[in-house]
Write a protein that holds these residues in place. Structure first.
Motif, PDB file in Angstrom:
ATOM      1  N   UNK A   1       0.860  -1.475   0.213  1.00 14.70           N
ATOM      2  CA  UNK A   1       0.139  -0.135   0.194  1.00 14.70           C
ATOM      3  C   UNK A   1       0.755   1.193   0.269  1.00 14.70           C
ATOM      4  N   UNK A   2       1.787   1.346   0.420  1.00 15.32           N
ATOM      5  CA  UNK A   2       2.708   2.408   0.150  1.00 15.32           C
ATOM      6  C   UNK A   2       4.024   2.504   0.881  1.00 15.32           C
ATOM      7  N   UNK A   3       5.290   3.062   0.781  1.00 20.42           N
ATOM      8  CA  UNK A   3       6.323   3.560   1.928  1.00 20.42           C
ATOM      9  C   UNK A   3       6.129   4.744   2.147  1.00 20.42           C
ATOM     10  N   UNK A   4       7.706   4.783   3.018  1.00 17.26           N
ATOM     11  CA  UNK A   4       8.426   5.829   3.990  1.00 17.26           C
ATOM     12  C   UNK A   4       8.535   7.417   2.718  1.00 17.26           C
ATOM     13  N   UNK A   5       8.346   8.146   3.703  1.00 12.11           N
ATOM     14  CA  UNK A   5       7.871   9.453   2.565  1.00 12.11           C
ATOM     15  C   UNK A   5       9.349  10.631   3.523  1.00 12.11           C
ATOM     16  N   UNK A   6       9.857  10.943   3.224  1.00 13.15           N
ATOM     17  CA  UNK A   6      11.271  11.491   2.620  1.00 13.15           C
ATOM     18  C   UNK A   6      11.497  13.513   2.282  1.00 13.15           C
ATOM     19  N   UNK A   7      11.841  14.105   2.333  1.00 15.09           N
ATOM     20  CA  UNK A   7      12.895  15.100   2.371  1.00 15.09           C
ATOM     21  C   UNK A   7      11.826  16.388   2.998  1.00 15.09           C
ATOM     22  N   UNK A   8      11.325  15.711   3.881  1.00 11.47           N
ATOM     23  CA  UNK A   8      10.827  16.666   5.170  1.00 11.47           C
ATOM     24  C   UNK A   8      11.116  16.924   6.045  1.00 11.47           C
ATOM     25  N   UNK A   9      12.344  17.937   5.540  1.00 10.39           N
ATOM     26  CA  UNK A   9      12.967  18.813   6.762  1.00 10.39           C
ATOM     27  C   UNK A   9      14.041  18.702   6.933  1.00 10.39           C
ATOM     28  N   UNK A  10      15.043  19.899   5.657  1.00  5.29           N
ATOM     29  CA  UNK A  10      16.175  19.345   4.749  1.00  5.29           C
ATOM     30  C   UNK A  10      16.369  21.098   5.683  1.00  5.29           C
ATOM     31  N   UNK A  11      17.532  21.321   6.145  1.00  3.23           N
ATOM     32  CA  UNK A  11      18.330  21.840   6.943  1.00  3.23           C
ATOM     33  C   UNK A  11      19.136  23.389   5.857  1.00  3.23           C
ATOM     34  N   UNK A  12      18.936  24.307   6.444  1.00  2.00           N
ATOM     35  CA  UNK A  12      19.796  25.166   5.080  1.00  2.00           C
ATOM     36  C   UNK A  12      21.085  25.333   5.522  1.00  2.00           C
ATOM     37  N   UNK A  13      21.963  25.284   5.221  1.00  5.00           N
ATOM     38  CA  UNK A  13      23.730  25.253   4.975  1.00  5.00           C
ATOM     39  C   UNK A  13      24.196  25.881   3.289  1.00  5.00           C
ATOM     40  N   UNK A  14      25.239  26.290   4.727  1.00  4.92           N
ATOM     41  CA  UNK A  14      25.603  26.724   3.605  1.00  4.92           C
ATOM     42  C   UNK A  14      26.521  25.375   2.625  1.00  4.92           C
ATOM     43  N   UNK A  15      28.136  25.433   1.985  1.00  4.72           N
ATOM     44  CA  UNK A  15      28.680  24.544   0.988  1.00  4.72           C
ATOM     45  C   UNK A  15      29.503  23.442   2.085  1.00  4.72           C
ATOM     46  N   UNK A  16      30.329  24.436   3.357  1.00  5.04           N
ATOM     47  CA  UNK A  16      30.723  23.804   4.074  1.00  5.04           C
ATOM     48  C   UNK A  16      29.804  22.712   5.290  1.00  5.04           C
ATOM     49  N   UNK A  17      28.843  22.675   4.800  1.00  7.01           N
ATOM     50  CA  UNK A  17      27.560  22.173   5.690  1.00  7.01           C
ATOM     51  C   UNK A  17      27.287  22.931   6.842  1.00  7.01           C
TER      52      UNK A  17
END
Ligand code: FAD
Length: 426
Positions: A294-310
């Motif tokens: 019937x379904x699967x996990x949902x993702x990409x709900x909560x990504x941190x704003x960051x620069x290229x140094x992380x």
């Protein structure tokens, strides 16, 4: 001694813990479940397409321990399947203890079944993480590697409900983001229609529930492709996938099975009765998620704003990695960002200039490119990986894709980063 605390023991958290330990920090890795590797417990595919280049760049930078372990624990190497070349499949059933051993050998302290529920912050600095036991753990620098999968509430709101995936939120409690707890507003990935999140793009079938003929072919070749009868093909199924590299017609017209220990079925979910109507799958059942019909996990709900140094925006001593750091898909992607975040956490403690991967390397171009894309509304609707879709096309255009080990290591040396992760900074 500098104390680095890594939140979340998926591939990116393991890589962050490893690079911080190699750089000389005292490292504590905290994981809410009883297993490391997070969604990597049900993945397995690596070295496919541009992931080969990225893994070799990490190896040349002295951060290859986890890739070497995946290689050593591979069930199949050099496999081709639709849209993918020279893939390896690590055995998902035996990978985790191996990774735990590597981290312990580097002196990483690992606390399992320990969930972070809040943070203690003073001004722009994190001071401690609050655990579900009530204990406060203090650190000098922190890495948020808590991923973006789940929790049940998100799977219910944005997906088809809890499908009982390997993250086991009902048993261990839902994911909690350190970044969000530090009062940083997170970014939400979107689907093409603007709705939030994306559904994980594959499930696992129990191999013994396949016909003997299919099982034997899968174990010898690593891949089996079964045409889906016309009446069972799902319209729009490709648009829902978290993994843009599998959004190809071949995956709508066929069932693609890969041998990663279980039989990995390259589709987000498939109604069980429909699956059982296909020859050879009459007795089939799901290994992950248990309700893969019937379904699967949902993702990409909560990504941190960051620069290229992380480094996370607005918090001086918080870094992030893996899916927390950008809309990326993959173990390789998680590991290369984890290495950078863990290393920079140590640099923070030593007041050193942070490392960025240069754009002459695939790993550097990947991070900068995605961060640029995420500033645009349309860019938030894409998912990025070295293994396909928009980024692999770019990688080839930019001449960054290579499967020549010597050429890749020379590129790393020319960038001044040869063995950068091997040296102790302290
Ligand atoms: C079904 C599926 C199949 C996949 N197959 C592949 C594949 O074959 N190849 C590939 O390259 N990629 C694959 N991927 C994608 C890949 O697994 C991920 O992109 C990558 O591994 C993400 O790693 P991560 O460390 O960022 O996050 P995660 O794997 O999500 O790890 C986050 C960890 O943090 C822990 N955590 C969360 N909150 C807390 C808290 N408050 N306290 C303590 N711990 C916490 C979680 O329990 C988890 O262990 C797959 C993903 C899924 C879901």
């Amino acid at each position: 001694m500098i104390r680095v605390i890594v939140a979340g023991g998926g591939w990116s958290g393991c890589a962050a813990a490893l690079s911080a330990a190699k750089a000389g920090a005292q490292v504590l890795l905290i994981e809410r479940t009883d297993l490391l590797l997070g969604t990597g417990l049900v993945g397995g595919i690596f070295r496919n397409n541009g992931r080969y280049t990225a893994a070799e760049e990490a190896i040349a930078m002295g951060g290859g321990d986890l890739f070497v372990a995946m290689d050593a624990n591979s069930r199949h190497k050099g496999i081709q399947f639709p849209g993918h070349n020279h893939a390896s499949f690590y055995d998902v059933t035996t990978m985790e203890p191996l990774v735990k051993k590597i981290l312990q050998n580097y002196g990483v302290e690992i606390r399992m079944m320990t969930r972070i529920i809040d943070v203690q912050k003073y001004g722009k600095k994190l001071q401690a993480l609050l655990l579900d036991s009530g204990e406060l753990v203090k650190g000098d620098a922190f890495v948020d590697a808590t991923g973006t999968a789940g929790s049940m509430g998100n799977c219910l709101t944005y997906g088809n409900g809890c499908a009982m995936c390997v993250l086991r939120c009902p048993s261990f409690g839902p994911r909690v983001s350190v970044t969000a707890k530090a009062d940083v507003k997170e970014i939400l990935g979107q689907r093409a229609d603007g709705s939030f999140g994306a559904m994980s793009g594959s499930c696992k079938l129990n191999k013994d529930s396949l016909s003997e003929e299919i099982r034997l072919q899968l174990e010898s070749d690593g891949v089996v492709i079964l045409p889906i009868p016309e009446k069972l093909r799902k319209k729009n199924s490709l648009a829902k996938k978290a993994c843009s590299q599998y959004a190809l017609p071949a995956y709508a017209e066929n069932l693609v099975l890969l041998d990663t220990g279980h039989a990995k079925l390259m589709t987000p979910y498939f109604p069980l009765e429909d699956l059982r109507s296909i020859a050879g799958l009459e007795r089939v059942r799901f290994e992950d998620p248990y309700a893969g019909g019937i379904g699967n996990s949902m993702r990409y709900l909560g990504i941190a704003p960051c620069d290229d140094t992380l480094k996370v925006d607005g918090v001086d001593n918080l870094f992030c990695s893996g899916e927390k750091s950008m809309i990326l898909v993959g173990h390789t992607e998680a590991v290369v960002t984890g290495l950078l975040a863990g290393h920079n956490a140590v640099r923070y403690g030593l007041d050193m200039r942070y490392l960025t991967y240069p754009r002459t390397l695939a790993v550097g171009d990947f991070i900068s490119f995605i961060h640029g894309q995420m500033l645009q509304e349309e860019g938030k609707k894409m998912r990025y990986t070295f293994s396909g879709g928009l980024y692999f096309a770019r990688m080839q255009e930019m001449g960054l894709y290579s499967v020549n080990r010597l050429e890749i290591s020379e590129r790393v040396v020319a960038a001044g980063l040869g063995d950068i992760f091997s040296g102790c900074l302290v």
